[in-house]
Design a protein around this motif. Structure first.
Motif, PDB file in Angstrom:
ATOM      1  N   ASP A   1      11.345 -68.318 -42.437  1.00  0.00           N
ATOM      2  CA  ASP A   1      12.170 -67.202 -41.984  1.00  0.00           C
ATOM      3  C   ASP A   1      12.685 -66.463 -43.209  1.00  0.00           C
ATOM      4  O   ASP A   1      13.236 -67.046 -44.135  1.00  0.00           O
ATOM      5  CB  ASP A   1      13.330 -67.661 -41.105  1.00  0.00           C
TER       6      ASP A   1
ATOM      7  N   MET B   1      -2.327 -60.996 -38.585  1.00  0.00           N
ATOM      8  CA  MET B   1      -1.060 -61.666 -38.883  1.00  0.00           C
ATOM      9  C   MET B   1       0.111 -60.711 -38.820  1.00  0.00           C
ATOM     10  O   MET B   1       1.207 -61.032 -39.227  1.00  0.00           O
ATOM     11  CB  MET B   1      -1.110 -62.294 -40.276  1.00  0.00           C
ATOM     12  N   THR B   2      -0.153 -59.471 -38.347  1.00  0.00           N
ATOM     13  CA  THR B   2       0.944 -58.512 -38.364  1.00  0.00           C
ATOM     14  C   THR B   2       2.085 -58.950 -37.458  1.00  0.00           C
ATOM     15  O   THR B   2       3.211 -58.529 -37.642  1.00  0.00           O
ATOM     16  CB  THR B   2       0.447 -57.130 -37.917  1.00  0.00           C
TER      17      THR B   2
ATOM     18  N   ARG C   1       0.870 -75.909 -39.587  1.00  0.00           N
ATOM     19  CA  ARG C   1       0.523 -75.180 -40.805  1.00  0.00           C
ATOM     20  C   ARG C   1       0.603 -76.075 -42.023  1.00  0.00           C
ATOM     21  O   ARG C   1      -0.213 -75.957 -42.937  1.00  0.00           O
ATOM     22  CB  ARG C   1       1.470 -73.999 -40.973  1.00  0.00           C
TER      23      ARG C   1
ATOM     24  N   LEU D   1       7.924 -56.812 -45.638  1.00  0.00           N
ATOM     25  CA  LEU D   1       7.312 -57.381 -44.447  1.00  0.00           C
ATOM     26  C   LEU D   1       7.496 -56.496 -43.219  1.00  0.00           C
ATOM     27  O   LEU D   1       6.806 -56.670 -42.219  1.00  0.00           O
ATOM     28  CB  LEU D   1       7.884 -58.776 -44.189  1.00  0.00           C
TER      29      LEU D   1
ATOM     30  N   GLU E   1       9.944 -64.948 -36.093  1.00  0.00           N
ATOM     31  CA  GLU E   1      10.128 -66.355 -36.428  1.00  0.00           C
ATOM     32  C   GLU E   1      11.571 -66.780 -36.125  1.00  0.00           C
ATOM     33  O   GLU E   1      12.473 -65.952 -36.058  1.00  0.00           O
ATOM     34  CB  GLU E   1       9.836 -66.558 -37.914  1.00  0.00           C
ATOM     35  N   PRO E   2      11.784 -68.073 -35.988  1.00  0.00           N
ATOM     36  CA  PRO E   2      13.151 -68.527 -35.715  1.00  0.00           C
ATOM     37  C   PRO E   2      14.077 -68.197 -36.873  1.00  0.00           C
ATOM     38  O   PRO E   2      13.681 -68.308 -38.038  1.00  0.00           O
ATOM     39  CB  PRO E   2      12.992 -70.048 -35.565  1.00  0.00           C
ATOM     40  N   PRO E   3      15.315 -67.782 -36.564  1.00  0.00           N
ATOM     41  CA  PRO E   3      16.227 -67.391 -37.626  1.00  0.00           C
ATOM     42  C   PRO E   3      16.684 -68.565 -38.479  1.00  0.00           C
ATOM     43  O   PRO E   3      17.092 -68.387 -39.606  1.00  0.00           O
ATOM     44  CB  PRO E   3      17.425 -66.787 -36.895  1.00  0.00           C
ATOM     45  N   GLY E   4      16.625 -69.767 -37.972  1.00  0.00           N
ATOM     46  CA  GLY E   4      17.057 -70.893 -38.790  1.00  0.00           C
ATOM     47  C   GLY E   4      17.489 -72.044 -37.926  1.00  0.00           C
ATOM     48  O   GLY E   4      17.788 -71.874 -36.732  1.00  0.00           O
TER      49      GLY E   4
ATOM     50  N   THR F   1       4.883 -74.852 -37.328  1.00  0.00           N
ATOM     51  CA  THR F   1       5.113 -75.118 -38.752  1.00  0.00           C
ATOM     52  C   THR F   1       4.431 -76.408 -39.171  1.00  0.00           C
ATOM     53  O   THR F   1       3.765 -76.472 -40.207  1.00  0.00           O
ATOM     54  CB  THR F   1       6.625 -75.208 -39.024  1.00  0.00           C
TER      55      THR F   1
ATOM     56  N   HIS G   1       3.625 -61.499 -37.487  1.00  0.00           N
ATOM     57  CA  HIS G   1       4.620 -62.280 -38.226  1.00  0.00           C
ATOM     58  C   HIS G   1       5.466 -61.438 -39.147  1.00  0.00           C
ATOM     59  O   HIS G   1       6.268 -61.951 -39.895  1.00  0.00           O
ATOM     60  CB  HIS G   1       3.935 -63.359 -39.069  1.00  0.00           C
ATOM     61  N   ALA G   2       5.211 -60.143 -39.119  1.00  0.00           N
ATOM     62  CA  ALA G   2       5.866 -59.321 -40.116  1.00  0.00           C
ATOM     63  C   ALA G   2       7.370 -59.220 -39.910  1.00  0.00           C
ATOM     64  O   ALA G   2       8.132 -59.195 -40.870  1.00  0.00           O
ATOM     65  CB  ALA G   2       5.265 -57.917 -40.093  1.00  0.00           C
ATOM     66  N   GLY G   3       7.806 -59.203 -38.676  1.00  0.00           N
ATOM     67  CA  GLY G   3       9.213 -58.953 -38.432  1.00  0.00           C
ATOM     68  C   GLY G   3      10.025 -60.226 -38.312  1.00  0.00           C
ATOM     69  O   GLY G   3       9.867 -61.151 -39.077  1.00  0.00           O
TER      70      GLY G   3
END
Lengths: 299, 440
Positions: free
Chosen positions: A296, B1-2, B30, A129, B9-12, B27, B4-6
């Protein structure tokens, strides 16, 4: 040349020059190619295909050895088995009918279930990714590669069935289910069509497997989940009390591929099957996207 | 959508640092997508056919008598009057839910049946029963499979002398092909065929003309049913409907007699040709017990190849010459005396009775068929399956004790086995059976 056309030509020219579409397509193709190589270079994939290819050989050899006992026994045993001794072409149909309920979905479940979760397990997903590929494109590439495996798996069964059948038994005109006899050429054409239908029949399962694969970071769990689901759904398909939901189970119309062996061809079941597979691909493909694009990635 | 590659997003959930406040909502949005796709597909699949079938077509008013005349006239007896419906082809779905115990169905399927219904246990074989007793192509045993579950039939007919019925099964097919003075029965599973020769031509209404006597197409079932029961039924026109994309009148037929377990039979009749397109039977206790309808139908002449059948190489062919079959054709009444099959009552309250062998007799346990919707009491011969050494005990073990014997009760068919091993069966209530059996 009108003004509009001129404007269009002017507008189109720089777009082609910049070529963002081309970049997307070639980018996808590159990704797809790498996924394809990744899938088919694996020892595991080769072993799965080898096991599938061994199935028709096994059936053919057993039938050849036991030929004396099989004459007259109309019922029991896999479908078309009685015809195999008279015409080796039927070994393909027998093998597909035997492989489709269990063996084929099992291998497809392994490949599809492992697609994303396997990368997560081995810790390579995040590197995939990091490359500017995009999650949707990665998902699409994984899905297409798994579909290619479906085709390869079906071909493995069909081709070894055909080869084994023509080596061990006489080959000739084929008797259809409706009692009509067609030439060898037409029967081979129908065989190609059947193989295509069987391969496409597995696409719903690929989408489900891919979705399950995005749910977990454990490749084993995703494979077991997908294969387990196939077994559960097939059990549900045999319970008469569930007749109302059975037409919606993705395995329900699998064996309708035999409708292509009727004269005239009975399309209803096959079209139902293809429509249902498209529905499963749409729903579970969207679900996989929803999960994967918002998930994630920690592995 | 690139984008979203890294790690955008939230880590958790357990690491709240740096979580964009709208991530959860995204989310959720989606997740809505696959749900929406599923919902859209479900509504599309459920609503569109419902809309199509709910829109009852507007048709000119007709009386029930006119409709019945149209159906009977458009069928078998007058070729010129019914010329339009003489040729047709289509696919028929037959669903039967009689609630018959599986053991009994297996018994019936092997030709020793005690609860034949709707004429499916046709007269086949006669004195020749032994000749093709083990043939998988024997129509009697194959068509009695229609007694339970859902089946697809492909039918084609062109005039009185050409019919073809194909029972579409999983990975197998069963065909009956009638062409002029001969007919074939073909079973793909066992690769066996039965060849009937010397049939009488031009007599479509002759009983037993087509081996197996298939009534499960809506057309035949409706014609027979109306011809037999018109006198004792309340027949009304119950609106219109769409069947197989065609406009049809709905004819509602209810028994005038009491004692029948059938509450109502609905027949959908094509408004243009008078061809019955669907037959639905409802039990008086509620619930559909029999549903036979065209899913597609065409009134064009089927291709000539439809009627041609050449037994494939390697198939086992049983010849069934004229003598045996013609006797079979007239054997409806002749068979009664010899096999001790009695028919009492008539129309809706027909009761068929026969004697069960006390212990397994090797040849020909007698059987009968009874029905509210077809000619009753055609005897069918056959052996009990090998495992059934004592059919009387088996049948009795399925029943519950009532006055005078044991009762096997299903949604519509009731079977009374008296203490002296006589079987009374019919689509009637228990008191009617007991009256027929002479039980007080």
């Amino acid at each position: 040349m009108s003004l509009v056309e001129a404007a269009e030509a002017a507008g189109a020219a720089p777009r082609v020059a910049a070529g963002p579409d081309r970049a997307t397509v070639s980018g996808f193709l590159a990704l797809f190619r790498s996924e394809l190589l990744l899938t088919f270079r694996r020892v595991r994939t080769m072993a799965l295909l080898g096991a599938l290819a061994a199935l028709p050989v096994l059936i053919g050899v057993v039938v050849k050895i036991e030929t004396g006992g099989l004459h007259g026994g109309g019922d029991g045993g896999p479908p078309f088995l009685a015809q195999v001794t008279q015409n080796g072409v039927f070994l393909t149909f027998t093998s597909l009918a035997v492989a489709l309920p269990i063996f084929l979905p099992m291998t497809v479940g392994v490949v599809a279930g492992d697609a994303v979760a396997g990368e997560a397990t081995s810790g390579t997903l995040r590197y995939l990714l990091v490359a500017p590929a995009g999650r949707i494109r990665l998902l699409a590439a994984k899905f297409t590669a798994a579909l290619a495996f479906c085709a390869a798996a079906t071909l493995a069964v069909a081709l070894t069935g055909l080869i084994t059948g023509s080596v061990l038994f006489p080959v000739g005109k084929v008797v259809l289910l409706s009692g009509d006899t067609v030439s060898l050429g037409e029967s081979l054409l129908r065989m190609v069509l059947i193989a295509a239908v069987v391969a496409v029949s597995l696409s719903g399962l690929v989408a489900i497997g891919l979705f399950i694969s995005t749910l977990t970071s454990s490749g084993i769990a995703a494979m077991a989940g997908t294969v387990g689901l196939v077994v559960i759904v097939q059990v549900l398909d045999t319970i008469p009390q569930l007749a109302a939901i059975q037409p919606w189970l993705f395995t329900h119309y699998w064996l309708t591929f035999a409708d292509l062996l009727r004269h005239p061809v009975y399309w209803d079941g096959v079209l139902h099957d293809l429509g249902l597979q498209a529905l499963y691909v749409a729903v579970f493909g969207a679900a996989a996207w929803a999960r994967f694009s918002s998930r994630d990635i920690t592995a | 959508m690139t984008q979203h590659a890294g790690f955008e997003e939230p880590p958790g959930a357990d690491e709240p640092i740096g979580v964009p406040y709208r991530a959860g909502r995204r989310t959720a949005l989606r997740v809505m997508v696959p749900v929406a796709v599923a919902a859209l597909a479900a509504t599309g699949i459920a609503v569109v056919p419902a809309l199509a079938s709910d829109s009852a077509p507007a048709l000119p008013q007709v009386t029930a008598e006119q409709l019945v005349t149209k159906v009977l006239g458009g069928g078998t007896s007058q070729p010129e009057a019914g010329g339009r419906t003489q040729a047709l082809s289509g696919t028929v779905r037959v669903s039967t839910d009689l609630g018959v115990p599986a053991e009994l169905l297996a018994f019936v399927q092997h030709g020793g049946g005690a609860a034949g219904v709707a004429g499916t246990a046709g007269a086949a074989g006669g004195g020749q029963a032994k000749a093709h007793d083990d043939s998988g192509a024997d129509p009697t045993s194959r068509l009695s499979a229609l007694l339970g579950g859902s089946h697809t039939l492909r039918i084609a007919t062109d005039g009185p002398d050409r019919q073809r019925v194909s029972l579409v099964e999983d990975l197998a097919e069963y065909d009956l092909i009638h062409n002029g003075d001969q007919a074939w029965a073909w079973d793909s599973g066992s690769q066996q065929a039965v060849h009937y020769t010397g049939l009488r031509q031009g007599r479509p209404d002759a009983p037993g003309q087509l081996p197996g006597d298939v009534p499960d197409t809506p057309q035949q079932a409706a014609q027979r049913f109306l011809a037999d029961n018109a006198a004792n039924s309340d027949i009304t026109v119950a609106g219109t409907a769409r069947v197989a994309g065609r406009s049809a009148y709905q004819l509602s037929v209810k028994p005038r007699q009491s004692g029948s377990t059938i509450g109502e039979v609905k027949v959908a009749i094509d408004s243009a040709t008078g061809t019955p397109l669907a037959v639905t039977a409802t039990a008086s206790s509620g619930g559909t017990v029999f549903d036979s309808r065209f899913s597609d139908v065409s009134f064009d002449h089927p291709a000539a190849s439809t009627w041609q059948f050449t037994p494939p190489k390697g198939a086992k062919v049983t010849e069934q010459p004229a003598g045996a079959h013609q006797r079979d054709g007239q054997g409806g009444s002749a068979g009664h005396g010899g096999n001790d099959v009695k028919v009492t009552g008539q129309d809706w309250t027909t009761v068929v009775s026969f004697q069960l062998p006390a212990s397994g007799s090797p040849n020909g346990s007698p059987s009968g068929s009874s029905s509210g919707s077809s000619r009753a009491g055609q005897p069918a011969h056959g052996k009990a399956p090998r495992g059934l050494e004592n059919p009387a005990e088996l049948v009795k073990s399925l029943g519950k004790p009532v006055a005078g014997g044991r009762l096997i009760s299903t949604k519509v068919i009731n079977v009374l086995v008296t203490d002296d091993n006589r079987v009374y069966a019919g689509a009637v209530t228990l008191p009617v059976l007991q009256a027929a059996a002479g039980v007080k």
